[in-house]
Design a protein around this motif. Structure first.
Motif, short mmCIF file in Angstrom:
data_model
loop_
_atom_site.label_atom_id
_atom_site.label_comp_id
_atom_site.label_asym_id
_atom_site.label_seq_id
_atom_site.Cartn_x
_atom_site.Cartn_y
_atom_site.Cartn_z
N TYR A 97 0.85 -1.19 0.00
CA TYR A 97 0.00 0.00 0.00
C TYR A 97 0.89 1.25 0.00
N PRO A 98 0.39 2.37 -0.56
CA PRO A 98 1.18 3.61 -0.52
C PRO A 98 1.26 4.15 0.90
N LEU A 99 2.39 4.74 1.23
CA LEU A 99 2.59 5.31 2.56
C LEU A 99 2.39 6.82 2.57
N GLY A 100 2.88 7.50 1.52
CA GLY A 100 2.74 8.95 1.47
C GLY A 100 4.09 9.65 1.46
N PHE A 101 4.06 10.95 1.71
CA PHE A 101 5.27 11.77 1.66
C PHE A 101 6.13 11.55 2.90
N TYR A 102 7.43 11.72 2.69
CA TYR A 102 8.41 11.47 3.76
C TYR A 102 9.27 12.70 4.01
N PHE A 103 9.57 12.94 5.30
CA PHE A 103 10.68 13.81 5.67
C PHE A 103 11.21 13.37 7.03
N ALA A 104 12.42 13.77 7.34
CA ALA A 104 13.06 13.38 8.60
C ALA A 104 12.76 14.42 9.67
N ILE A 105 12.35 13.94 10.84
CA ILE A 105 12.10 14.84 11.98
C ILE A 105 12.63 14.20 13.25
N ALA A 106 12.72 14.99 14.33
CA ALA A 106 13.36 14.52 15.56
C ALA A 106 12.39 14.39 16.73
N TYR A 254 7.61 21.29 2.14
CA TYR A 254 6.81 22.35 1.53
C TYR A 254 5.33 22.20 1.89
N ILE A 255 4.85 20.96 1.86
CA ILE A 255 3.45 20.70 2.22
C ILE A 255 3.22 21.04 3.69
N VAL A 270 1.02 8.60 -3.96
CA VAL A 270 0.91 9.00 -2.56
C VAL A 270 -0.52 8.76 -2.09
N THR A 271 -0.77 9.05 -0.85
CA THR A 271 -2.10 8.88 -0.29
C THR A 271 -2.94 10.14 -0.53
N GLY A 272 -4.26 9.97 -0.45
CA GLY A 272 -5.14 11.13 -0.53
C GLY A 272 -5.31 11.70 -1.91
N ASP A 315 -3.07 18.41 6.83
CA ASP A 315 -3.80 18.09 8.04
C ASP A 315 -4.54 16.75 7.95
N LYS A 316 -4.84 16.31 6.73
CA LYS A 316 -5.55 15.04 6.54
C LYS A 316 -4.61 13.86 6.29
N TYR A 317 -3.47 14.13 5.63
CA TYR A 317 -2.65 13.02 5.14
C TYR A 317 -1.16 13.11 5.43
N ALA A 318 -0.61 14.28 5.69
CA ALA A 318 0.85 14.41 5.71
C ALA A 318 1.45 14.73 7.06
N LEU A 319 0.63 15.07 8.07
CA LEU A 319 1.19 15.19 9.41
C LEU A 319 1.71 13.82 9.84
N THR A 320 2.74 13.82 10.63
CA THR A 320 3.39 12.58 11.04
C THR A 320 2.39 11.57 11.61
N GLU A 321 1.58 12.01 12.54
CA GLU A 321 0.64 11.07 13.15
C GLU A 321 -0.46 10.67 12.18
N LYS A 322 -0.79 11.54 11.20
CA LYS A 322 -1.81 11.20 10.21
C LYS A 322 -1.31 10.11 9.26
N ILE A 323 -0.04 10.18 8.86
CA ILE A 323 0.52 9.15 7.99
C ILE A 323 0.39 7.78 8.66
N VAL A 324 0.75 7.72 9.94
CA VAL A 324 0.66 6.46 10.66
C VAL A 324 -0.80 6.08 10.93
N GLU A 325 -1.60 7.03 11.35
CA GLU A 325 -3.01 6.74 11.64
C GLU A 325 -3.74 6.24 10.40
N ASN A 326 -3.47 6.84 9.24
CA ASN A 326 -4.11 6.39 8.01
C ASN A 326 -3.68 4.97 7.63
N SER A 327 -2.42 4.65 7.89
CA SER A 327 -1.97 3.27 7.63
C SER A 327 -2.67 2.30 8.57
#
Length: 339
Positions: A97-106, A254-255, A270-272, A315-327
């Motif tokens: 399944y698609p996961l979506g956009f990625y970036f590194a955060i701490a 950027y998103i 990507v998702t969404g 806010d629907k698909y690309a926030l860190t917790e949304k990516i995981v929650e949607n999966s």
């Protein structure tokens, strides 16, 4: 409603999986989720893979920037979420399944190692740089500027680096470098007063272009914390395809910051509902890049609508917790359907 039980197996957390670990940690603060982080090296893997169990289902998150599926990992899981997802190529892999956009955060580092996080960021501040960047520091809201700015600070890739897999990858890096250089040159020429950009001053770029090249960006502006602040002060941000034609982490940033985006076409799904013409304008040539930037510079209302569309998508698909929650919703919905 019963809690969704998640057990996440972690070893060494590399930057590629930092986003997913952070997302699980954030979901763990919600009453509807029970999240346990377990250090079990027998259930982890080196590299950009993360393993989890969600209500008993075995789940793998694959954050690699290529389209390859690891058959060994695939055989061990019930669901396989892939950052670089191609629907047609993965039709024979029904669990992908698609996961979506990625970036590194701490965020995960701040949660798991608060003292180290504080000490290292304090030390970094004394040196004029941000060591660890959390997601909230990237977020921003749309705005209308009477004098909009465009940002593009790409890096060059060494085509002779020791980690090159084959001649095709080396050739790809040469082509990526040439295109990025041409884009920077033309943007500087066409938008001298509104373009902020240049080539990142990596060791390879300094060697390839020369340390005195006017195309090289000032190093202080490329330190990630400062770069993010510069990005949030601009209106239009440019993205080119990454290695293996991947959707780069830059576009995810950027998103997150609700910027208007000009991007090469997205090769991976990507998702969404992220779509050309709504969330970004695409380009395949330097001339198309200039035309797309001009459109957004000239049309303040369209630019603002694109910013708002990216904020909504975030806010629907690309926030860190949304990516995981949607999966997780994908996993639980499939399980419910199978019952």
């Amino acid at each position: 409603m019963s809690q969704i039980k998640c057990e996440v197996y972690i070893g060494d957390i590399v930057r590629h999986i930092s986003q997913i670990v952070s997302g699980f940690i954030k979901l763990g603060r919600k009453e509807s989720f029970s999240v346990k982080l377990t250090r079990d090296h027998s259930k982890t893997s080196s590299g950009a893979y993360l393993f989890a169990e969600i209500n008993g289902s075995k789940v793998i998150y694959d954050l690699y920037d290529n389209r390859s599926i690891d058959d060994n990992h695939y055989s061990r899981c019930d669901f396989y979420f892939k950052r670089s997802f191609i629907k047609d190529n993965h039709e024979s892999y029904s669990k992908v399944y698609p996961l979506g956009f990625y970036f590194a955060i701490a965020d995960y580092f701040k949660e798991l190692h608060p003292l180290k996080y504080s000490v290292q960021n304090t030390a970094g501040a004394l040196l004029g740089r941000k060591i660890h960047l959390c997601e909230k520091e990237i977020l921003a809201d749309p705005f209308i500027s009477p004098a909009p700015k465009t940002l593009f600070i790409p890096r060059l890739w060494d085509p002779d680096a020791p980690d090159i897999e084959n001649n095709y990858v080396s050739k790809e890096r040469v082509e990526i470098n040439e295109f990025r250089i041409a884009c920077v040159k033309e943007c500087r020429d066409k938008f001298p007063d509104s373009f902020i950009g240049g080539i990142q001053p990596t060791e390879y770029a300094l060697e390839h272009l020369g340390k005195d090249s006017p195309l090289i960006m000032e190093k202080a502006q490329t330190i990630r914390g400062r770069y993010i602040n510069i990005m949030k002060s601009t209106d239009i941000c440019v993205s080119t395809q990454g290695l293996h034609r991947s959707n780069p982490g830059k576009i995810a940033e950027y998103i997150a910051a609700s910027r208007a985006i000009v991007s090469e076409p997205l090769y991976y799904g990507v998702t969404g509902d992220f779509a050309e013409g709504k969330n970004f304008l695409s380009f395949a040539t330097v001339d198309e890049l200039i035309s797309s930037i001009s459109t957004l510079l000239d049309d303040h209302e369209f630019r603002h609508e694109m910013m708002k569309a990216n904020q909504n998508y975030r806010d629907k698909y690309a926030l860190t917790e949304k990516i995981v929650e949607n999966s997780i919703e994908t996993v639980t919905a499939a399980r419910d359907f199978q019952r």
